[in-house]
Design a protein around this motif. Structure first.
Motif, PDB file in Angstrom:
ATOM      1  N   LEU A  89       0.600  -1.259   0.018  1.00  0.00           N
ATOM      2  CA  LEU A  89      -0.338   0.150  -0.107  1.00  0.00           C
ATOM      3  C   LEU A  89       0.912   1.525  -0.355  1.00  0.00           C
ATOM      4  CD1 LEU A  89      -2.840  -1.488   2.635  1.00  0.00           C
ATOM      5  CD2 LEU A  89      -3.252  -0.927   0.269  1.00  0.00           C
ATOM      6  N   SER A  90       1.839   1.133   0.936  1.00  0.00           N
ATOM      7  CA  SER A  90       2.900   2.394   0.522  1.00  0.00           C
ATOM      8  C   SER A  90       3.764   2.338  -0.829  1.00  0.00           C
ATOM      9  CB  SER A  90       3.769   2.035   1.421  1.00  0.00           C
ATOM     10  OG  SER A  90       4.392   1.362   1.974  1.00  0.00           O
TER      11      SER A  90
ATOM     12  N   ILE B 297       2.934   1.737  -3.703  1.00  0.00           N
ATOM     13  CA  ILE B 297       1.095   2.496  -3.853  1.00  0.00           C
ATOM     14  C   ILE B 297       1.617   4.678  -3.976  1.00  0.00           C
ATOM     15  CG2 ILE B 297      -0.536   3.225  -4.614  1.00  0.00           C
ATOM     16  CD1 ILE B 297      -1.748  -0.105  -4.122  1.00  0.00           C
ATOM     17  N   VAL B 298       1.989   4.239  -2.814  1.00  0.00           N
ATOM     18  CA  VAL B 298       1.990   5.629  -2.388  1.00  0.00           C
ATOM     19  C   VAL B 298       2.955   6.691  -2.926  1.00  0.00           C
ATOM     20  CG1 VAL B 298       1.689   7.798  -0.559  1.00  0.00           C
ATOM     21  CG2 VAL B 298       0.320   6.054  -0.878  1.00  0.00           C
TER      22      VAL B 298
ATOM     23  N   VAL C 264      -7.201   5.367  -6.936  1.00  0.00           N
ATOM     24  CA  VAL C 264      -6.245   4.206  -5.555  1.00  0.00           C
ATOM     25  C   VAL C 264      -5.042   4.707  -4.711  1.00  0.00           C
ATOM     26  CG1 VAL C 264      -4.667   2.511  -6.469  1.00  0.00           C
ATOM     27  CG2 VAL C 264      -6.476   3.318  -8.346  1.00  0.00           C
ATOM     28  N   THR C 265      -4.726   6.317  -5.304  1.00  0.00           N
ATOM     29  CA  THR C 265      -3.754   6.211  -4.179  1.00  0.00           C
ATOM     30  C   THR C 265      -4.545   7.101  -2.473  1.00  0.00           C
ATOM     31  OG1 THR C 265      -2.526   7.114  -5.459  1.00  0.00           O
ATOM     32  CG2 THR C 265      -1.961   7.633  -3.663  1.00  0.00           C
TER      33      THR C 265
ATOM     34  N   ALA D 163      -5.317   3.732  -0.789  1.00  0.00           N
ATOM     35  CA  ALA D 163      -4.464   3.148  -0.581  1.00  0.00           C
ATOM     36  C   ALA D 163      -3.744   3.618   0.766  1.00  0.00           C
ATOM     37  CB  ALA D 163      -2.926   2.603  -1.556  1.00  0.00           C
TER      38      ALA D 163
ATOM     39  N   MET E 284      -3.865   1.859   4.574  1.00  0.00           N
ATOM     40  CA  MET E 284      -3.081   1.812   5.442  1.00  0.00           C
ATOM     41  C   MET E 284      -3.069   2.754   6.780  1.00  0.00           C
ATOM     42  SD  MET E 284       0.615   2.890   4.247  1.00  0.00           S
ATOM     43  CE  MET E 284       0.395   5.152   4.189  1.00  0.00           C
TER      44      MET E 284
ATOM     45  N   SER F 286     -11.386   2.046  -8.329  1.00  0.00           N
ATOM     46  CA  SER F 286     -10.464   2.554  -7.123  1.00  0.00           C
ATOM     47  C   SER F 286     -10.547   1.629  -6.098  1.00  0.00           C
ATOM     48  CB  SER F 286     -10.469   3.935  -6.920  1.00  0.00           C
ATOM     49  OG  SER F 286     -11.672   3.614  -5.534  1.00  0.00           O
TER      50      SER F 286
ATOM     51  N   THR G 242      -7.306  -1.202  -6.334  1.00  0.00           N
ATOM     52  CA  THR G 242      -5.765  -1.491  -5.181  1.00  0.00           C
ATOM     53  C   THR G 242      -5.964  -3.154  -4.779  1.00  0.00           C
ATOM     54  OG1 THR G 242      -6.644   0.793  -4.535  1.00  0.00           O
ATOM     55  CG2 THR G 242      -5.787  -0.566  -2.763  1.00  0.00           C
TER      56      THR G 242
ATOM     57  N   VAL H 299      -3.166  -5.733  -4.008  1.00  0.00           N
ATOM     58  CA  VAL H 299      -2.910  -6.298  -2.606  1.00  0.00           C
ATOM     59  C   VAL H 299      -3.341  -7.851  -2.987  1.00  0.00           C
ATOM     60  CG1 VAL H 299      -3.661  -6.502  -0.388  1.00  0.00           C
ATOM     61  CG2 VAL H 299      -3.995  -4.243  -1.591  1.00  0.00           C
TER      62      VAL H 299
END
Length: 482
Positions: A114-115, A117-118, A376-377, A380, A384, A433, A437, A441
């Motif tokens: 998840l991080s 993605i960011v 999506v961000t 995420a 998170m 979204s 995501t 995952v």
């Protein structure tokens, strides 16, 4: 004698010791001031004020300031959570190291994805706004300008962290000055009573106004939380801070306080100083600045915003490269990849391969349509934060119960409430979204099951440097408490 211990990610995880060569350590070179400068630069209060806040004016009118103030109160709970976990587990891995140590390797791996993605998407999104604010002096192509900003940020990320703290600090001063100029001009050109801040209204057209309901304010909290987001990234620097058990919490809380003030005070000034509600709803802050002063001041403010965006890109590359570095040190990838990503440059001590991995693809992403990726961000980030809140709920059990760390007040109510609110935020996101995501995952979970889990004795073993391990119960009496 080994100089670092590997902390198991869960009670059933193997523990190992590694030498300095096998587990490289970052250099401790910054304190609260340097960490706050870097983290404030990542929060980018000026870019939030001039890029995101105008959209809030359109939907919340004079209720924008109230919504941001409520969001700031919620962020205190988030700051408490990050402060406790960041001092309990001071690692450059940030969220994944905290969650993985407390909740197990699989949870830590999913948080890392998840991080990631960011890490890969947010810097180019921010950089794409640069050209608009350079328009007063040059008309540039937005995508090529953004790519140039990302490459510049990558070069800066290769330098010594202490030098970057002061370079970004200079940029930060300029953006704070721009915010102060807007606040001064707004307060000296007030056109309405301060009562509209607590009894908010918005333009209804044809010279009429309508009240801003509580429902609209609650719906606007998601954007307001994003406006203030960034203070939590101080935990990424925990491994490079002197005395992290004291300085991480101070950096997180100081960054939140300063960042919220830099955003909220000008928002109040703009709300009171806008010529009318229609102009306020249009969100043309640069136009209002010119009407209150002259074009020269407007140009100065625009250039300061552009510098704020460049500053943010630099800091994001710096901090995000530490996450990639830490994942390689914890053996998340095949051995040759781990060796490359965890390599530190001899001159500046920075993880230069990890920096290139974050910065160069970020430049390429500037040429991609990022609308869907932005959604999506958001998913995420919210997911998170749910993991971090759950990690805080289990942070005072077993061996971690007696380790010295900054401890939040009102535990476990604060992390429990945060988890519930964030789940509600996820529920409000678009199906598309959530599905994208979820697919990422799920693919990460397959990688975990097929590659990492069978190699758990040697791969994905989350580590924290030995000299920063929290002392046990005998010395816990000296821990810093809320």
């Amino acid at each position: 004698m080994p100089n670092s211990n590997v902390v198991s990610a869960a009670p059933d995880t193997e523990t190992r010791s590694t030498t300095e060569k096998a587990a490289p350590k970052l250099t401790r070179s910054i304190g609260v001031v340097g960490g706050t400068l870097l983290t404030l630069s990542c929060l980018t209060p000026a870019s939030s004020l001039f890029v995101i806040v105008p959209d809030s004016f359109a939907t919340l009118g004079t209720g924008t300031a109230l919504t941001i103030a409520i969001a700031a109160l919620l962020c205190i709970g988030v700051a408490f959570t990050y402060s406790e976990l960041g001092t309990l587990i001071p690692s450059s891995g940030g969220e994944y190291a905290m969650v993985g140590t407390l909740m197990g390797r699989l949870a830590g791996w999913l948080v890392f994805i998840l991080s990631l993605i960011v890490v890969m998407i947010v810097p180019p999104i921010i950089a794409l706004g640069t050209a608009d604010y350079l328009a007063p002096i040059a008309h540039l192509d937005p995508q090529y300008t953004a790519a140039g900003v990302m490459l510049l940020a990558t070069v800066m990320g290769l330098l010594d962290l202490r030098a970057n703290a002061w370079i970004t600090g200079i940029f930060l001063v300029l953006e704070v000055v721009a915010c102060a100029v807007v606040a001064f001009l707004g307060f000296t050109h007030t056109n309405r009573s301060a009562s509209v801040l607590v009894h908010p209204v918005m333009d209804a057209g044809h010279g009429h106004t309508t009240a801003v309901t509580a429902g609209l304010i609650v719906a606007g909290l998601a954007t307001a939380l994003f406006i203030l987001q960034g203070f939590s990234t101080a935990v990424y620097l925990a491994e490079e801070m002197d005395n992290p058990r004291r300085n991480v919490s101070r950096t997180v809380l100081w960054t939140l306080a300063i960042g919220a003030a830099v955003v909220l005070i000008p928002v109040i000034a703009i709300t009171l100083g806008a010529p009318d509600l229609k102009t306020l709803g249009a969100g043309d802050v640069a136009g209002m600045v010119e009407s209150w002063s002259n074009s020269g001041v407007g140009t100065f403010v625009s250039l300061c915003i552009a510098l704020a965006i460049i500053n943010a890109a630099i800091v994001m590359v710096i901090q995000n490269s530490r996450v990639v570095f830490s994942s390689a040190r914890d053996a998340a990838w095949p051995t040759p990849v781990n060796r490359a990503f965890s390599h530190l440059g001899k001159r500046f001590g920075s993880p230069w391969v990890a920096t290139l991995v974050v910065g160069v693809p970020g430049a390429a992403l500037c040429f991609v349509n990022l609308d869907t990726l932005s959604e999506v961000t958001g998913v995420a980030v919210a997911a998170m934060y749910v993991f971090v809140a759950l990690g805080a709920l289990v942070s005072r059990r077993g061996a971690h119960k007696h380790k010295a760390a900054w401890r939040m007040p009102l535990w476990p109510a604060i992390p429990a409430l945060l988890a519930l609110v964030l789940v509600w935020v996820l529920w409000q996101q678009s199906t598309k979204s959530l599905l994208i995501t979820g697919f990422i995952v799920a693919a990460a979970a397959v990688y975990w099951a097929v590659y990492l889990r069978p190699r758990q004795e040697s791969h994905w073993v989350i580590s924290v440097p030995e000299d920063e391990q929290a002392p046990t119960e005998e010395s816990a009496v000296s821990s810093v408490s809320a």
